[in-house]
Enzyme design. Structure first.
Site, mmCIF file in Angstrom:
data_model
loop_
_atom_site.group_PDB
_atom_site.id
_atom_site.type_symbol
_atom_site.label_atom_id
_atom_site.label_comp_id
_atom_site.label_asym_id
_atom_site.label_seq_id
_atom_site.Cartn_x
_atom_site.Cartn_y
_atom_site.Cartn_z
ATOM 1 N N ASP A 39 -37.842 -75.633 -36.709
ATOM 2 C CA ASP A 39 -38.623 -74.624 -36.821
ATOM 3 C C ASP A 39 -38.834 -75.032 -38.570
ATOM 4 O OD1 ASP A 39 -40.533 -73.179 -36.345
ATOM 5 O OD2 ASP A 39 -39.573 -71.704 -36.604
ATOM 6 N N ASN B 264 -46.673 -74.249 -27.510
ATOM 7 C CA ASN B 264 -47.271 -74.872 -28.116
ATOM 8 C C ASN B 264 -48.281 -75.658 -27.742
ATOM 9 O OD1 ASN B 264 -44.041 -75.799 -29.587
ATOM 10 N ND2 ASN B 264 -44.965 -73.738 -30.074
#
Ligand code: IPE
Ligand code: IPE
Ligand code: MG
Length: 249
Positions: free
Chosen positions: A22, A70
């Site tokens: 991330d 996502n």
């Protein structure tokens, strides 16, 4: 190939390390670039992590590359990520082959664009003989998706009379998850400082040691992976027992 640092005990390595990669967007923003620049700049981190894990002797490395959620990102970012995926798999497969790394995928991969599915299938087939380490890409993956698809599979088997309701055990459920046959991760690394699971391996992380670093994923390197392993080796894993129970051999 570099050697294992003396600070790491090779007899106590995690068999499975999972990573929530991330911080690519923030990394790019800090440099005044577009989010996709951050994704493109993350390939070195992926490469170094895969190589460090394989060198160390980690058996399974699972990378969270694209979550179910996502898909909700702006279309151009999703498209760019898919293109990057195809390009990276194509570019890295020879190295995986050379290093004996077998590629696998977990997730609802039928949702991926055809070109991605093809590239992935080809790379998985080519590297199927790799016995040094299994690299698992979590693509269009979420923990709740995994649990729901496992539950559907078990329900089907019960409806077809292949399984009794009482045989829906923890083992049976684990055997229907996308990670069937893999050990649960002993260590989860998350970059970018966020202290959450983000719908990753919900079942499999039940007793996983969490290691969160503020580093943004594109800055993550071999030495940071080794630091995470060292931190893991300093932990006392009690599994609900007392510390005293663990020292009695
Ligand atoms: C991780 O970086 C990559 C993916 C989720 C695909 P992000 O894109 O989430 O970057 P941040 O968290 O916005 O900085
Ligand atoms: C988790 O990162 C998913 C991946 C790394 C693929 P996100 O950036 O999507 O997670 P949240 O939204 O910050 O929880
Ligand atoms: Mg993020």
């Amino acid at each position: 190939m570099s050697s294992v640092p003396a600070a790491i005990d090779p007899s106590r390595l995690p068999a499975h390390v999972a990573v929530i990669m991330d911080g690519n967007g923030r990394w790019a923003k800090q440099r005044g670039g577009l989010r996709i620049f951050g994704h493109q700049s993350a390939i070195t981190a992926v490469r170094e992590t895969v190589e460090a894990a394989a060198e160390l002797g980690v058996a399974y490395l699972t990378l969270y590359a694209f979550s179910t959620e996502n898909w909700g990102r702006p279309k151009h970012e999703v498209m760019a990520l898919m293109q990057l995926l195809v390009h990276t798999i194509r570019q890295e497969t020879p190295t995986l082959l050379k290093n004996g790394v077998r590629l696998q995928a977990i997730g609802e991969t039928t949702q991926l664009p055809e070109a991605c599915q093809r590239e992935l299938a080809e790379a998985m087939e080519l590297t199927a003989g790799g016995s040094r380490m299994t690299l698992v890409l979590a693509l269009s993956y979420s923990g709740r998706w995994d649990l729901a698809q496992a539950a559907r599979q078990l329900a089907r088997e019960v409806a077809e009379g292949k399984r009794r309701p009482d045989d829906v055990t923890e083992e049976a459920l684990a055997g229907c998850l996308a990670t069937a046959g893999m050990p649960d991760p002993e260590l989860l690394i998350r970059t970018s400082g966020e202290q959450r699971i983000s719908n990753f391996l919900l079942w499999q992380l039940a007793y996983t040691e969490l290691y969160i670093t503020d580093l943004l994923w594109p800055d993550f390197r071999r030495e940071h992976f080794l630091e995470a392993i060292q931190a893991y080796q300093r932990r006392e894993r009690r599994f609900g027992k007392t510390s005293e129970q663990l020292t009695v051999s």
